[in-house]
Design a protein around this motif. Structure first.
Motif, PDB file in Angstrom:
ATOM      1  N   ASN A  47     -30.335 -12.273   8.962  1.00  0.00           N
ATOM      2  CA  ASN A  47     -31.008 -11.522   7.900  1.00  0.00           C
ATOM      3  C   ASN A  47     -32.056 -12.372   7.192  1.00  0.00           C
ATOM      4  N   ARG A  79     -41.890  -9.108   7.822  1.00  0.00           N
ATOM      5  CA  ARG A  79     -40.891  -8.530   8.721  1.00  0.00           C
ATOM      6  C   ARG A  79     -41.545  -7.541   9.671  1.00  0.00           C
ATOM      7  N   ARG A  80     -42.427  -6.711   9.117  1.00  0.00           N
ATOM      8  CA  ARG A  80     -43.096  -5.675   9.897  1.00  0.00           C
ATOM      9  C   ARG A  80     -43.971  -6.306  10.975  1.00  0.00           C
ATOM     10  N   HIS A  91     -28.925   1.760  16.144  1.00  0.00           N
ATOM     11  CA  HIS A  91     -29.656   2.294  14.993  1.00  0.00           C
ATOM     12  C   HIS A  91     -30.916   3.060  15.379  1.00  0.00           C
ATOM     13  N   TYR A 108     -44.764   2.758  10.835  1.00  0.00           N
ATOM     14  CA  TYR A 108     -44.631   1.861   9.687  1.00  0.00           C
ATOM     15  C   TYR A 108     -45.477   0.604   9.850  1.00  0.00           C
TER      16      TYR A 108
ATOM     17  N   LYS B 284     -27.999   4.122   6.548  1.00  0.00           N
ATOM     18  CA  LYS B 284     -28.321   3.306   7.718  1.00  0.00           C
ATOM     19  C   LYS B 284     -29.758   3.561   8.169  1.00  0.00           C
ATOM     20  N   GLU B 285     -30.101   4.859   8.188  1.00  0.00           N
ATOM     21  CA  GLU B 285     -31.447   5.226   8.626  1.00  0.00           C
ATOM     22  C   GLU B 285     -32.494   4.641   7.674  1.00  0.00           C
ATOM     23  N   LEU B 288     -32.729   1.007   8.250  1.00  0.00           N
ATOM     24  CA  LEU B 288     -33.475   0.761   9.487  1.00  0.00           C
ATOM     25  C   LEU B 288     -34.978   0.892   9.250  1.00  0.00           C
ATOM     26  N   LYS B 289     -35.366   1.965   8.576  1.00  0.00           N
ATOM     27  CA  LYS B 289     -36.797   2.164   8.319  1.00  0.00           C
ATOM     28  C   LYS B 289     -37.368   0.981   7.545  1.00  0.00           C
ATOM     29  N   LYS B 290     -36.579   0.491   6.591  1.00  0.00           N
ATOM     30  CA  LYS B 290     -37.054  -0.669   5.839  1.00  0.00           C
ATOM     31  C   LYS B 290     -37.106  -1.899   6.732  1.00  0.00           C
ATOM     32  N   ALA B 291     -36.102  -2.047   7.601  1.00  0.00           N
ATOM     33  CA  ALA B 291     -36.105  -3.179   8.523  1.00  0.00           C
ATOM     34  C   ALA B 291     -37.313  -3.111   9.443  1.00  0.00           C
ATOM     35  N   LEU B 292     -37.751  -1.891   9.748  1.00  0.00           N
ATOM     36  CA  LEU B 292     -38.932  -1.725  10.594  1.00  0.00           C
ATOM     37  C   LEU B 292     -40.212  -1.956   9.797  1.00  0.00           C
ATOM     38  N   GLY B 293     -40.075  -2.179   8.498  1.00  0.00           N
ATOM     39  CA  GLY B 293     -41.258  -2.498   7.697  1.00  0.00           C
ATOM     40  C   GLY B 293     -41.716  -1.387   6.785  1.00  0.00           C
ATOM     41  N   ALA B 294     -40.887  -0.343   6.601  1.00  0.00           N
ATOM     42  CA  ALA B 294     -41.281   0.738   5.701  1.00  0.00           C
ATOM     43  C   ALA B 294     -41.280   0.232   4.268  1.00  0.00           C
ATOM     44  N   PRO B 372     -32.549  -3.472   3.438  1.00  0.00           N
ATOM     45  CA  PRO B 372     -32.688  -3.474   4.901  1.00  0.00           C
ATOM     46  C   PRO B 372     -31.591  -4.287   5.574  1.00  0.00           C
ATOM     47  N   ALA B 373     -31.015  -5.240   4.832  1.00  0.00           N
ATOM     48  CA  ALA B 373     -30.014  -6.126   5.430  1.00  0.00           C
ATOM     49  C   ALA B 373     -28.785  -5.378   5.930  1.00  0.00           C
ATOM     50  N   VAL B 375     -28.503  -2.990   7.935  1.00  0.00           N
ATOM     51  CA  VAL B 375     -28.485  -2.545   9.333  1.00  0.00           C
ATOM     52  C   VAL B 375     -27.842  -3.564  10.252  1.00  0.00           C
ATOM     53  N   LEU B 376     -27.911  -4.836   9.873  1.00  0.00           N
ATOM     54  CA  LEU B 376     -27.282  -5.845  10.731  1.00  0.00           C
ATOM     55  C   LEU B 376     -25.790  -5.955  10.435  1.00  0.00           C
ATOM     56  N   ARG B 377     -25.436  -5.695   9.188  1.00  0.00           N
ATOM     57  CA  ARG B 377     -24.021  -5.745   8.837  1.00  0.00           C
ATOM     58  C   ARG B 377     -23.357  -4.457   9.311  1.00  0.00           C
ATOM     59  N   GLY B 378     -22.256  -4.591   9.999  1.00  0.00           N
ATOM     60  CA  GLY B 378     -21.578  -3.391  10.511  1.00  0.00           C
ATOM     61  C   GLY B 378     -20.779  -2.687   9.437  1.00  0.00           C
TER      62      GLY B 378
END
Ligand SMILES: Nc1ncnc2c1ncn2[C@@H]1O[C@H](COP(=O)(O)OP(=O)(O)OP(=O)(O)O)[C@@H](O)[C@H]1O
Ligand SMILES: [Mg+2]
Lengths: 229, 379
Positions: A47, A79-80, A91, A108, B284-285, B288-294, B372-373, B375-378
């Motif tokens: 993370n 990150r993006r 996911h 995004y 989760k969604e 994920l979107k934030k992890a993708l950079g949203a 965003p963190a 999504v990696l944590r189950g």
């Protein structure tokens, strides 16, 4: 210059010291495996490297950008632009088709481009399943979509947290072949795994324990959990 | 090569989130639609009720009486014409003149009233006639139910009328028998000019009943005007009806107002709860979107977009249903059709969208706080 440099990185959750004094350097094109028992801090480290969390202390330089003191907004941008993520639980967005899931990542990042997304799916052998929803795909296929998504924006660094953890052996093999191919193409990969056989594929393996690097093995040296315990 | 614009990807995401997650969204949609139905229905009725009720109350009889001034028993008919000329013709429902006296029917004395039957129909719509109303200008008469009972007369029968102290008799037909539940049942009714002729009281009447759609203030002004400008005529308000009319209307409107607000609040709560559940369900969604950079802005736009699309869809549905709802109420309660009010439809749509937008505020705020963190944590 190394792609990633961590100096004395620590992460504290209240009284839990999830990471303590981590020093780590990752070169461009390297494949690093991350092992360690449950709760040892692997995900926490991912993370931090993936710009999704800020470390409590320590400095982190990714691709020449020091993001020790960046704002949350800049972290999102980093990150993006620089990170591709592969998850154990895939996911995928359940109400979007495979190709749409890839286009969300493009959306995004910059601009959705359906042709390019279709090409990316073709690369992971899923051209025919582009219009299927995640629920209509097998676990292995979903993971391949996830890999295609991680690559769609040309990241500097691919982070994979137990990418084969939810897959049967046959599907795990297919997925790992993709990672090997990515490695050959020069991608930098950091992968968390519990499986020593998977870790063997990497050039280097570090083992975390109680938030510290307990052991590390270099290229082609078998790295076992048993060894450290 | 067709490049998709950001905008079309945005709408695609929102549509699919709504369409491919139907069961969850259907509940929120229903909540909005029901809210919009009740609101547009009630608002339609709210604006239609005064109009409808105004007419409805008028069917309870006259609300303005023109009587002879001073201690006179009768007044000249043309004075009444002067007075009614002052009334706004578009609001006037009817004017029924009456000349009261006594007359012998089949040799027995009874109260008699001469009037214009066509006008009575308008001023006193509650009159129930067994048999028929007398035709215009005819010599047929109507007798009250009490009279008919005493003399055992049926509609269609011939009777003999004679003015008191006069030997001239007139044979006339009883066209109908009147029931009102009031004193009218003791009267005999015939055409005004016929009675005036028989009694030799040409050109005079005892009273005129006026039915007019006007509120209390307007009625007061009119009464004052007539009193000042037409000497010999004393206008009087039939107060009780007018006042109760205002009170009932006021209470009805307050009730509608209250119900509308309650329904809006319930809709707000229901949509907010649903959106809250949606956000929790999709943590989760969002991660994920934030992890993708949203950015937060994108997350806000997407959830607001979904909420507003829901509001617009539900609002549209509810507006259409609301019209039929109001129509059903109007037809069943007032016996009248209402016309489609584009302004009310627009209002219901705007209110639906505004309420859903408002309901989304807290859920959207929660959505932006997702890390965003996760999504990696189950989790
Ligand atoms: N958000 C958090 N709040 C508090 N403690 C946390 C949080 N995230 C992680 N931890 C703690 O930090 C430690 C490291 O967790 P982490 O998830 O990194 O372990 P891991 O090595 O990924 O384990 P696993 O193999 O089970 O996935 C654990 O003790 C965990 O309980
Ligand atoms: Mg983990």
């Amino acid at each position: 210059m190394s792609l990633l440099e961590l100096h004395d990185v620590s992460m504290v959750y209240g009284s839990v010291k999830a990471l303590q004094g981590i020093d780590l350097t990752v070169e461009k094109g390297e494949w690093l495996a991350l092992m360690g028992p449950s709760g040892s801090g692997k995900t926490t480290l991912m993370n931090i490297i993936g710009c999704m969390d800020k470390a409590s202390t320590g400095s982190i330089v990714l691709d020449g950008v020091d993001f020790t003191d960046v704002t949350a907004g800049n972290l999102t941008m980093l990150r993006r632009d620089k990170i591709g993520l592969v998850f154990q639980q895939f996911h995928l967005i359940p109400y979007l088709t495979a190709v749409e899931n890839l286009m969300v990542a493009q959306y995004y990042h910059s601009m959705p481009d359906e042709q390019e997304a279709l090409l990316a799916l073709e690369r992971v052998g899923l051209k025919e399943r582009a219009r299927h929803l995640p629920s209509q795909l097998s676990g292995g296929e979903q993971q391949r979509v996830c890999i295609a998504r991680a690559l769609i924006n040309y990241p500097m660094l691919i982070l994979a947290d137990e990418p084969t953890g939810n897959l049967d052996e046959a599907n795990a093999k297919i997925v790992l072949e993709f990672f090997q191919q990515l490695h050959r193409e020069g991608h930098t990969i950091i992968m968390v795994t519990h499986d020593p056989k998977v870790a063997e594929l990497a050039e280097r393996c570090i083992v975390l324990e109680h938030g510290r690097i307990a052991n590390w093995k270099d290229r082609r040296v078998v790295c076992r959990e048993e060894e450290v315990s | 090569m067709i490049k998709m614009t950001k905008y079309s990807m945005y709408t695609k995401m929102i549509w699919n989130a709504l369409l491919r997650r139907r069961s969850r969204m259907l509940i929120a949609l229903l909540a909005v639609a029901i809210g919009a139905t009740v609101v547009s229905g009630l608002v339609t009725i709210y604006y239609d009720v005064p109009r409808q009720m105004g007419r409805e109350f008028r069917s309870y009889g006259a609300n303005l009486l023109l009587t002879p001034a001073g201690d006179q028993q009768v007044m000249a008919q043309n004075l009444v014409a002067n007075a009614t000329a002052l009334l706004p013709s578009d609001k006037l429902i009817g004017i029924a003149p009456y000349l009261y006296d006594r007359i012998k029917l089949n040799e027995q004395p009874f109260l008699v009233a001469g009037t214009h039957f066509q006008a009575v129909k308008k001023v006193s719509p509650y009159w129930q006639i067994r048999g028929e109303w007398p035709a215009d200008q005819s010599e047929d008469i109507v007798i009250g139910a009490e009279v008919a009972e005493r003399l055992e007369i049926e509609p269609g029968q011939q009777v003999t009328l004679a003015a008191a102290g006069s030997e001239t008799e007139k044979k006339v037909k009883v066209a109908g028998i009147l029931r009102t539940g009031g004193s009218e049942e003791n009267f005999i009714f015939l055409d005004l000019s016929l009675l005036q002729q028989m009694l030799k009281k040409e050109g005079v009447i005892s009273i005129a009943q006026v039915s007019i759609t006007a509120n209390e203030a307007e009625l007061n002004t009119l009464t004052q005007q007539i009193g000042e400008q037409v000497p010999g005529v004393a206008p009087r308000l039939v107060k009780q009806v007018t006042q109760s009319e205002q009170t009932v209307l006021g209470k009805l409107q307050a009730l509608v107002y209250l119900v509308t607000i309650v329904v809006l609040l319930l809709t707000l709560i229901c949509v907010a709860t649903t959106m809250m559940a949606v956000v929790t369900e999709r943590r989760k969604e969002i991660g994920l979107k934030k992890a993708l950079g949203a950015e937060n802005r994108s997350i806000i736009l997407e959830f607001l977009g979904e909420g507003l699309a829901l509001g617009a869809l539900g609002g549209l549905l509810g507006t259409i249903l609301g019209f039929f709802f109001a129509q059903a109420v109007s037809v069943n309660v007032f016996g009248r059709m209402i016309s489609f009010q584009p302004l009310i439809a627009l209002l219901a749509l705007v209110v639906s969208i505004a309420v859903t937008g408002l309901a989304c505020l807290i859920p959207v705020k929660i959505a932006t706080e997702v890390e965003p963190a996760i999504v990696l944590r189950g989790e």
